[in-house]
Design an enzyme around this catalytic site. Sequence first.
Site, PDB file in Angstrom:
ATOM      1  N   SER A 187      72.141  77.290  24.276  1.00  0.00           N
ATOM      2  CA  SER A 187      73.251  78.237  24.357  1.00  0.00           C
ATOM      3  C   SER A 187      73.509  78.616  25.820  1.00  0.00           C
ATOM      4  CB  SER A 187      72.901  79.473  23.538  1.00  0.00           C
ATOM      5  OG  SER A 187      73.947  80.375  23.629  1.00  0.00           O
ATOM      6  N   GLY A 188      74.755  78.486  26.237  1.00  0.00           N
ATOM      7  CA  GLY A 188      75.125  78.862  27.611  1.00  0.00           C
ATOM      8  C   GLY A 188      74.962  77.723  28.592  1.00  0.00           C
TER       9      GLY A 188
ATOM     10  N   THR B 227      80.608  73.915  25.428  1.00  0.00           N
ATOM     11  CA  THR B 227      82.011  74.145  25.075  1.00  0.00           C
ATOM     12  C   THR B 227      82.917  73.815  26.266  1.00  0.00           C
ATOM     13  OG1 THR B 227      81.275  75.850  23.580  1.00  0.00           O
ATOM     14  CG2 THR B 227      83.599  75.852  24.137  1.00  0.00           C
TER      15      THR B 227
ATOM     16  N   ASN C 269      74.945  83.980  26.436  1.00  0.00           N
ATOM     17  CA  ASN C 269      76.254  83.422  26.838  1.00  0.00           C
ATOM     18  C   ASN C 269      77.349  84.413  26.440  1.00  0.00           C
ATOM     19  OD1 ASN C 269      78.529  81.938  27.283  1.00  0.00           O
ATOM     20  ND2 ASN C 269      77.974  80.217  25.948  1.00  0.00           N
TER      21      ASN C 269
ATOM     22  N   SER D 186      79.619  82.624  23.556  1.00  0.00           N
ATOM     23  CA  SER D 186      78.769  81.699  22.822  1.00  0.00           C
ATOM     24  C   SER D 186      79.450  81.241  21.528  1.00  0.00           C
ATOM     25  CB  SER D 186      77.456  82.412  22.511  1.00  0.00           C
ATOM     26  OG  SER D 186      76.620  81.536  21.822  1.00  0.00           O
ATOM     27  N   SER D 187      79.419  79.929  21.313  1.00  0.00           N
ATOM     28  CA  SER D 187      80.019  79.410  20.069  1.00  0.00           C
ATOM     29  C   SER D 187      79.063  79.743  18.938  1.00  0.00           C
ATOM     30  CB  SER D 187      80.190  77.902  20.155  1.00  0.00           C
ATOM     31  OG  SER D 187      80.723  77.544  21.391  1.00  0.00           O
TER      32      SER D 187
ATOM     33  N   GLY E  31      73.374  74.711  20.475  1.00  0.00           N
ATOM     34  CA  GLY E  31      72.184  74.049  21.003  1.00  0.00           C
ATOM     35  C   GLY E  31      70.916  74.614  20.402  1.00  0.00           C
TER      36      GLY E  31
ATOM     37  N   GLU F 267      67.802  76.637  19.755  1.00  0.00           N
ATOM     38  CA  GLU F 267      67.651  78.064  20.037  1.00  0.00           C
ATOM     39  C   GLU F 267      66.223  78.526  19.754  1.00  0.00           C
ATOM     40  OE1 GLU F 267      70.622  80.209  17.842  1.00  0.00           O
ATOM     41  OE2 GLU F 267      72.185  79.765  19.313  1.00  0.00           O
TER      42      GLU F 267
HETATM   43  N1  LIG Z   1      81.520  73.167  34.386  1.00  0.00           N
HETATM   44  C1  LIG Z   1      81.524  74.487  34.492  1.00  0.00           C
HETATM   45  N2  LIG Z   1      82.067  75.063  35.571  1.00  0.00           N
HETATM   46  C2  LIG Z   1      82.080  76.400  35.707  1.00  0.00           C
HETATM   47  N3  LIG Z   1      81.534  77.256  34.805  1.00  0.00           N
HETATM   48  C3  LIG Z   1      80.951  76.743  33.704  1.00  0.00           C
HETATM   49  C4  LIG Z   1      80.943  75.330  33.481  1.00  0.00           C
HETATM   50  N4  LIG Z   1      80.321  75.114  32.314  1.00  0.00           N
HETATM   51  C5  LIG Z   1      79.998  76.350  31.823  1.00  0.00           C
HETATM   52  N5  LIG Z   1      80.383  77.311  32.659  1.00  0.00           N
HETATM   53  C6  LIG Z   1      80.159  78.767  32.465  1.00  0.00           C
HETATM   54  O1  LIG Z   1      79.143  78.947  31.560  1.00  0.00           O
HETATM   55  C7  LIG Z   1      79.573  79.710  30.430  1.00  0.00           C
HETATM   56  C8  LIG Z   1      78.942  79.205  29.176  1.00  0.00           C
HETATM   57  O2  LIG Z   1      79.393  77.929  28.870  1.00  0.00           O
HETATM   58  P1  LIG Z   1      79.674  77.441  27.402  1.00  0.00           P
HETATM   59  O3  LIG Z   1      80.326  78.487  26.616  1.00  0.00           O
HETATM   60  O4  LIG Z   1      80.293  76.141  27.496  1.00  0.00           O
HETATM   61  O5  LIG Z   1      78.227  77.272  26.871  1.00  0.00           O
HETATM   62  P2  LIG Z   1      77.777  76.617  25.512  1.00  0.00           P
HETATM   63  O6  LIG Z   1      76.824  75.548  25.842  1.00  0.00           O
HETATM   64  O7  LIG Z   1      78.950  76.240  24.728  1.00  0.00           O
HETATM   65  O8  LIG Z   1      77.007  77.790  24.825  1.00  0.00           O
HETATM   66  P3  LIG Z   1      76.898  78.129  23.280  1.00  0.00           P
HETATM   67  O9  LIG Z   1      75.956  77.196  22.679  1.00  0.00           O
HETATM   68  O10 LIG Z   1      76.427  79.500  23.299  1.00  0.00           O
HETATM   69  O11 LIG Z   1      78.269  78.011  22.751  1.00  0.00           O
HETATM   70  C9  LIG Z   1      81.054  79.548  30.415  1.00  0.00           C
HETATM   71  O12 LIG Z   1      81.652  80.665  29.844  1.00  0.00           O
HETATM   72  C10 LIG Z   1      81.386  79.417  31.886  1.00  0.00           C
HETATM   73  O13 LIG Z   1      81.474  80.694  32.470  1.00  0.00           O
HETATM   74 MG   LIG Z   2      79.828  76.848  23.049  1.00  0.00          MG
END
Ligand SMILES: Nc1ncnc2c1ncn2[C@@H]1O[C@H](COP(=O)(O)OP(=O)(O)OP(=O)(O)O)[C@@H](O)[C@H]1O
Ligand SMILES: [Mg+2]
Length: 1107
Positions: free
Chosen positions: A110-111, A115, A160, A163-164, A390, A392
């Site tokens: 997560s984070g 996404t 996050n 977070s999805s 992801g 957890e």
């Molecule tokens: N390539 C990137 N460039 C800039 N910031 C990023 C990038 N990837 C992620 N982030 C930052 O990290 C935060 C978390 O990313 P994201 O929501 O994609 O995580 P995730 O893996 O989908 O988490 P979860 O499993 O909780 O959904 C985003 O809101 C953004 O602020």
């Molecule tokens: Mg996500």
Amino acid sequence: MAKMEVKTSLLDDMIGVGDMVLLEPLDEDSFINNLKKRFDHNEVYTYIGSVVISINPYRSLPIYTPEKVEEYRNRNFYELSPHIFALSDEAYRSLRDQDKDQCILITGESGAGKTEASKLVMSYVAAVCGKGAEVNQVKEQLLQSNPVLEAFGNAKTVRNDNSSRFGKYMDIEFDFKGDPLGGVISNYLLEKSRVVKQPRGERNFHIFYQILSGASEDFLCKLKLEQDFSRYNYLGLDSAKVNGVDDAANFRTVRNAMQIVGFMDHETQSVFEVVAAVLKLGNIEFKPESRVNGLDESKIKDKNELKEICELTGIDQSVLERAFSFRTVEAKQEKVSTTLNVAQAYYARDALAKNLYSRLFSWLVTRINESIKAQTKVRKKVMGVLDIYGFEIFEDNSFEQFIINYCNEKLQQIFIELTLKEEQEEYIREGIEWTHIEYFNNAIICDLIENNQTGILAMLDEECLRPGTVTDDTFLEKLNQVCATHQHFESRMSKCSRFLNDTTLPHSCFRIQHYAGKVMYQVEGFVDKNNDLLYRDLSQAMWKANHSLIKALFPEGNPAKINLKRPPTAGSQFKASVATLMKNLQTKNPNYIRCIKPNDKKAAHIFNDALVCHQIRYLGLLENVRVRRAGYAFRQAYEPCLERYKMLCKQTWPHWRGPARSGVEVLFNELEIPEEEFSFGRSKIFIRNPRTLFKLEELRKQRLEDLATLIEKIYRGWKCRTRFLLMKKSQVVIASWYRRYAQQKKYQKIKSSAIIVQSYIRGWKARKLLRELKHQRRCNEAATIIAAYWHGTQARRELKRLKEEARRKHAVAVIWAYWLGLKVRREYRKFFRANAGRKIYEFTLQRLMQKYFLEMKNKMPSLSPIDKNWPARPYLFLDSTHKELKRIFHLWRCKKYRDQFTDQQKLIYEEKLEASELFKDKKALYPASVGQPFQGAYLEISKNPKYKKLKDAVDEKIIIAEVVNKINRANGKATSRIFLLTKNNVLLADQKSGNIKSEVPLGDVTKVSMSSQNDGFFAVHLKEGSGAAGKGDFLLSSDHLIEMATKLYRTTLSQTKQKLNIEISDEFLVQFRQDKVCVKFIQGSQKNGNIPTCKRKNNRLLEVAVP
Ligand SMILES: Nc1ncnc2c1ncn2[C@@H]1O[C@H](COP(=O)(O)OP(=O)(O)OP(=O)(O)O)[C@@H](O)[C@H]1O
Ligand SMILES: [Mg+2]
């Protein structure tokens, strides 16, 4: 120099190593160090072969611009620095050009940025695939589905901020050209427990906060909501505001996205009504009420909230109230209702809220799918993007974590399978021997969870379905019995004594050694969550709602479709959908993005080694590298390999003419690389050890430097030579120009000196010549003058002589003439003097006459008789002659004029002449008649049939036929009569009938009387006693009086040879029968115009007034 190089390989300007396969030595530390080094240099992407490791930078980097998209477009995977775009491009091109369906598997905790990565992939594909209005709309809808799903499915967690809280797999469908046609989204297990309760520091789903912050007052009022978060029990208050997140703006984005995706206004409204209802459900509170039979009963504390929910959703309040107070169990034909105590009522309320929300979310996905689904039925190419939660590990891990981690196990499984499979396939394809690779296969863990008989999920289901009391403890007991011996299962209560003393493992927990680490699960809530129970009373109450969306969300509430079978448990549902997903993924070509989270603080620039190390371990990245490197660490197609290293060998530099493979063979032989270090595949060279590659790179670098020096040297030489040659050429040009200039100057000086000398000499010569010429001329002039004088003297002498001679001759002639004259005079004197005067006079007169006539001849006037011109008399003595001549000429020209006349004309002129003689200067009427031709027969009697009788009666030639007025003797009035004059008679006839009234022989006409005035009255006097005279004379008037009188006169003269007496007087007597009446002409007034009037004054007087 290297900076100026155009990138052709990821090996160029590499920070650390771009591909972990090239890592030396390959261990955890160097792996982490490499990642860290790259992360510190803003290189967030690193490859493991074709897998992309992505480290979340937690700040926006300028590496996703349209320019970057262009840079990576249509480039080979290893051509540029590692990037998510390179992977996206590779996947898209292999889908478009090789017709291979693709899936992009994004994993990480997560984070870690899953996404974001999925959105980057989608936006890259949208940017490079086809364009056009329709395609753009599809793209826009696909992209805009993200904000909607994120608003409803994402929440702030401690890990996050976005977070999805659901798993998402999206298939993007393309046509044969690679243009997007549409998509299908599948969602996996929304974390619905979040709706009713959020862990500390976390929020509920974004949409609740977005509505309250972003909706207008009106809209909130419609939804019966208030802006204040604290009004709602379901909203965790400690972190309601998230830094850097503008909920109000996001609400507008979501509404806009819903519109783009195709939600109708009423649908959007319904969705928000459901959201509001969920929020308000949390505010319903219960209080205990004891009943007589001792059973607990609950009651709603404040019904206001319930009332509003019912108004909002169209549910009958009493139905919902009852559903919160009773539970009806139906078994076969029986229905048993039991009351709910307070705890059960709260349970029911929360279950309803969770179900309502999770079903709404599933409905949203279905609705979005309806909008974005491809419109054609043609075969589609598919690119799947998997963004699933992801792995957890929390402090308290529950059923949700268990499910999520199970899913990640499955993904790891498929990753291992596919990676190995691909590696194996490549070796076979390239004809290289395959050696077995040792790696950890997590199939055993998957089996622990999903085995149909002994798997944890199967146990859980069994426990849920079992009759009797079922609790989480009984479930754990069962697990302890069945799974105790499993290597990866740990429990304190298990028979296995290993963990009996493990105090870190509480009694109410079990632990699983996942591939990514050990996770301890609290067994509490497993049974409940797996059952996912919603009392039937509630689903029936929902079905009865007067709200189409809510009704549709609870189809099982329809009493007509009561299904007594238990619905499938959450675990088995999830297992089935994961199995379907795995099957789906296996048919596609996988592309991996493995996301890593650099720190727990959501902060940029921080790289927490321990945290990253943990992720590397559970993601199995080192193993991934090992698998990739099991045989050969590096492989590259022959052409790019030769192109890159050809400068290391004389035979291949600068050009190799043969096939690329033999070029590489020659190159490797030349470089003396040990044979065991590489292998030749069909299209690629395989290098076993990264060291070899680095050695090649090092050699290349050196060689490039040498080459650069060489090029520099040659360039400098060339530059200097060119400069020298240019200077030499310039010097020659300058020298030639200078010489030319100097010579020109010198020449001009010589030339001007020569001209001066020349001019002096010429001057001197000219002067000399002039002097000579002058002398000569003077001599010539002197001679001429002398000659002239001499000739003058001669001439004068001659002239004198000639004059003398001429004088003498003249004198002789004069003397001779005088003498001759004298002689002649003497001879003729006797004839000359006697008649000379007369003769001279006659001669002179003759001469003058001759001159007169000759002049007259030229001055003669015209032959017109009326021409009065006559030349003036020249001499007085010719006066009478001149007049006579004039007269003769006039007579002669009159004769000439007359001679032209015909007989008829002659007759007319004779008559006119006669008239002139008779009336000129006597009758005032005459001058007017001169111009009128005499026509005689004015009436054409022979032609007019009316007068046939008259014509027949008169057989003589008619001289005059004219209508006249006959004046009545009695009253002076006029009557029209035809007046005929024949050779012998005068006749008067009636004008109308033509009957002859009177006929008078010409012999009987004695006289004609008329006035001297300008009137046409005339009287014809008849001989007394003649036959016709009985009635007396005729008094007539005619417009042609002159003509009639003239003709009467002439006819009478020719017939009777007597002149007719014509009396012109203003008073004459007329015989009327016996009386003589005096006709008197007086000057009358002009009352009747110019017509004279006639009046009988008395017996004796008839007065004619002439105007
Ligand atoms: N390539 C990137 N460039 C800039 N910031 C990023 C990038 N990837 C992620 N982030 C930052 O990290 C935060 C978390 O990313 P994201 O929501 O994609 O995580 P995730 O893996 O989908 O988490 P979860 O499993 O909780 O959904 C985003 O809101 C953004 O602020
Ligand atoms: Mg996500």
